[in-house]
Write an enzyme that holds these catalytic residues in place. Structure first.
Site, PDB file in Angstrom:
ATOM      1  N   GLY A  14       0.837  -1.208   0.000  1.00  0.00           N
ATOM      2  CA  GLY A  14       0.000   0.000   0.000  1.00  0.00           C
ATOM      3  C   GLY A  14       0.866   1.250   0.000  1.00  0.00           C
ATOM      4  N   ASP A 106       4.809  -4.655   6.098  1.00  0.00           N
ATOM      5  CA  ASP A 106       5.025  -6.029   6.519  1.00  0.00           C
ATOM      6  C   ASP A 106       5.288  -7.025   5.365  1.00  0.00           C
ATOM      7  OD1 ASP A 106       4.935  -7.550   8.831  1.00  0.00           O
ATOM      8  OD2 ASP A 106       2.961  -8.344   8.260  1.00  0.00           O
ATOM      9  N   THR A 129       4.398   2.532   5.578  1.00  0.00           N
ATOM     10  CA  THR A 129       2.997   2.098   5.701  1.00  0.00           C
ATOM     11  C   THR A 129       2.286   3.037   6.658  1.00  0.00           C
ATOM     12  OG1 THR A 129       1.524   0.411   6.648  1.00  0.00           O
ATOM     13  CG2 THR A 129       3.776   0.367   7.428  1.00  0.00           C
ATOM     14  N   ARG A 175      -5.184  -2.256   9.122  1.00  0.00           N
ATOM     15  CA  ARG A 175      -5.168  -3.716   8.960  1.00  0.00           C
ATOM     16  C   ARG A 175      -5.428  -4.350  10.315  1.00  0.00           C
ATOM     17  NH1 ARG A 175      -3.314  -6.173   4.164  1.00  0.00           N
ATOM     18  NH2 ARG A 175      -2.146  -4.337   3.628  1.00  0.00           N
TER      19      ARG A 175
HETATM   20  O1  F6P Z   1      -1.395  -1.570   4.760  1.00  0.00           O
HETATM   21  C1  F6P Z   1      -1.963  -0.360   4.425  1.00  0.00           C
HETATM   22  C2  F6P Z   1      -3.438  -0.482   4.211  1.00  0.00           C
HETATM   23  O2  F6P Z   1      -3.941   0.779   3.873  1.00  0.00           O
HETATM   24  C3  F6P Z   1      -4.218  -1.109   5.361  1.00  0.00           C
HETATM   25  O3  F6P Z   1      -4.478  -0.215   6.408  1.00  0.00           O
HETATM   26  C4  F6P Z   1      -5.446  -1.598   4.668  1.00  0.00           C
HETATM   27  O4  F6P Z   1      -6.006  -2.681   5.370  1.00  0.00           O
HETATM   28  C5  F6P Z   1      -4.930  -2.039   3.334  1.00  0.00           C
HETATM   29  O5  F6P Z   1      -3.708  -1.347   3.123  1.00  0.00           O
HETATM   30  C6  F6P Z   1      -5.847  -1.770   2.177  1.00  0.00           C
HETATM   31  O6  F6P Z   1      -5.273  -2.306   1.044  1.00  0.00           O
HETATM   32  P1  F6P Z   1      -5.790  -2.042  -0.443  1.00  0.00           P
HETATM   33  O7  F6P Z   1      -5.421  -0.641  -0.833  1.00  0.00           O
HETATM   34  O8  F6P Z   1      -5.070  -3.048  -1.265  1.00  0.00           O
HETATM   35  O9  F6P Z   1      -7.254  -2.210  -0.425  1.00  0.00           O
END
Ligand code: F6P
Length: 326
Positions: A14, A106, A129, A175
């Site tokens: 992300g 992570d 992150t 998350r």
């Molecule tokens: O790890 C960063 C994050 O924004 C988390 O807080 C969230 O759960 C996830 O990524 C969302 O991922 P995506 O943008 O792939 O939906």
């Protein structure tokens, strides 16, 4: 140890505000120290598509203030297999990249760790992150900006919550970590935070009601960390509708707004320091560590610790929120 001439840099997972400031710092520090630097596009995927560009100082001009990542990002399935990582390594060799700086969370650092072990290449991680869930660093790049975004949003929600005497559940990202929810709640003066780190056997809604979170107030705001463990904001709103129909309840899910925007001064400085430290670490023959910051000092954290160990939520913060929301 073979001499390092060229460093590859990529952003993965992300995106987070401040990643560009980190790319800039890695690039300029590398050049300052006489190294070549190559930008790898779309995370590890760039090692499969060969989307790799040699960077000079101008490639990273005018980006310190921009959210997102100029290198783009992706979650790359191919890189999770040994065959895939072999292809990625071949690309590195062909591109004459001797060391890798991976900016991500992570999952991205887990990939870097396995890659480094398999091919004996120096990989340095930077914690990028908004979740702040990496062990060994007080803060991750993007966390402060996301927290400010949450604070500004909740300030606005409070206006309408107060006007209507409503109970709001505001879902924030993280998350499986409650840092954004807990500190976001403190920063915005919210009444409570529901986070996955709390004892899952305890019914957090019952606790809130029992503790009289609405005794002295007509409106309330509760921040809920998105997570399968908490069940999310909708879950709590549904429960309130059924179990406490006297409350006028609403839900706001902040979503990806939390990932965008210009990085705060804190995130720009953090990213600049960590990016420069990544190159110092490479020059110093360090390998396979994440660069973190603790008590305002740069620290090297072995990947195994940064990824595996759960970063604890400070009980003191939970107490502050509880005390101040009476
Ligand atoms: O790890 C960063 C994050 O924004 C988390 O807080 C969230 O759960 C996830 O990524 C969302 O991922 P995506 O943008 O792939 O939906």
């Amino acid at each position: 140890m073979s001499k390092i001439n060229c460093v590859g840099v990529l952003t993965s997972g992300g995106d987070a505000p401040g990643m560009n400031a980190a790319i800039r710092a890695v690039t300029r520090s590398a050049i300052y120290n006489g190294l070549r630097v190559k930008g790898i596009y779309r995370g590890y995927r760039g090692l499969f598509t060969n989307e790799i560009v040699e960077f000079n100082s101008q490639n990273v001009s005018n980006i310190i203030q921009q959210g997102g990542t100029i290198l783009k990002t992706a979650r790359c399935q191919e890189f999770t297999t040994p065959e895939g990582r072999k292809i990625a390594h071949d690309t590195m060799k062909q591109q004459e990249i001797d060391a890798l700086v991976v900016i991500g969370g992570d999952g991205s650092l887990t990939g870097a760790r396995i890659f480094a072990q398999e091919f004996d290449i120096p990989c340095i991680g930077l914690p990028g992150t908004i979740d702040n869930d990496l062990y060994g660093t007080d803060s991750t790049i993007g966390y402060d900006t996301a927290m400010n975004t949450i604070m500004e949003a909740v300030d606005k929600i409070r206006d309408t919550a107060t006007s209507h005497d409503r109970l709001f559940f505001v879902e924030v990202m993280g998350r499986d970590a409650g840092f954004l929810a807990l500190n976001g709640a403190i920063a915005s003066g919210a009444e409570a935070a529901i986070i996955p780190e709390f004892d899952t056997k305890v019914d957090q809604l019952e606790e809130l009601i029992k503790n009289g979170f609405r005794k002295t107030k007509n409106s309330s705001i509760v921040l809920v960390a998105e997570s399968e463990i908490t069940g999310g904001a909708m879950h709590y709103a549904e429960r309130v509708k059924n179990e406490y129909p006297q409350y006028d309840v609403r839900v706001t899910i902040l979503g990806h707004i939390q990932r965008g925007g210009n990085p705060t001064a804190y995130d720009r400085i953090l990213a600049s320091r960590l990016g420069a430290a990544a190159i110092d670490a490479i020059m110093d023959d360090q390998r396979n560590v994440m660069i973190g910051i603790e008590h305002d000092e740069i620290v090297y954290v072995p990947f195994s610790k940064a990824i595996k160990k759960d970063k604890p939520i400070k009980q003191g913060l939970i107490n502050v929120l509880k005390t101040l929301s009476i």
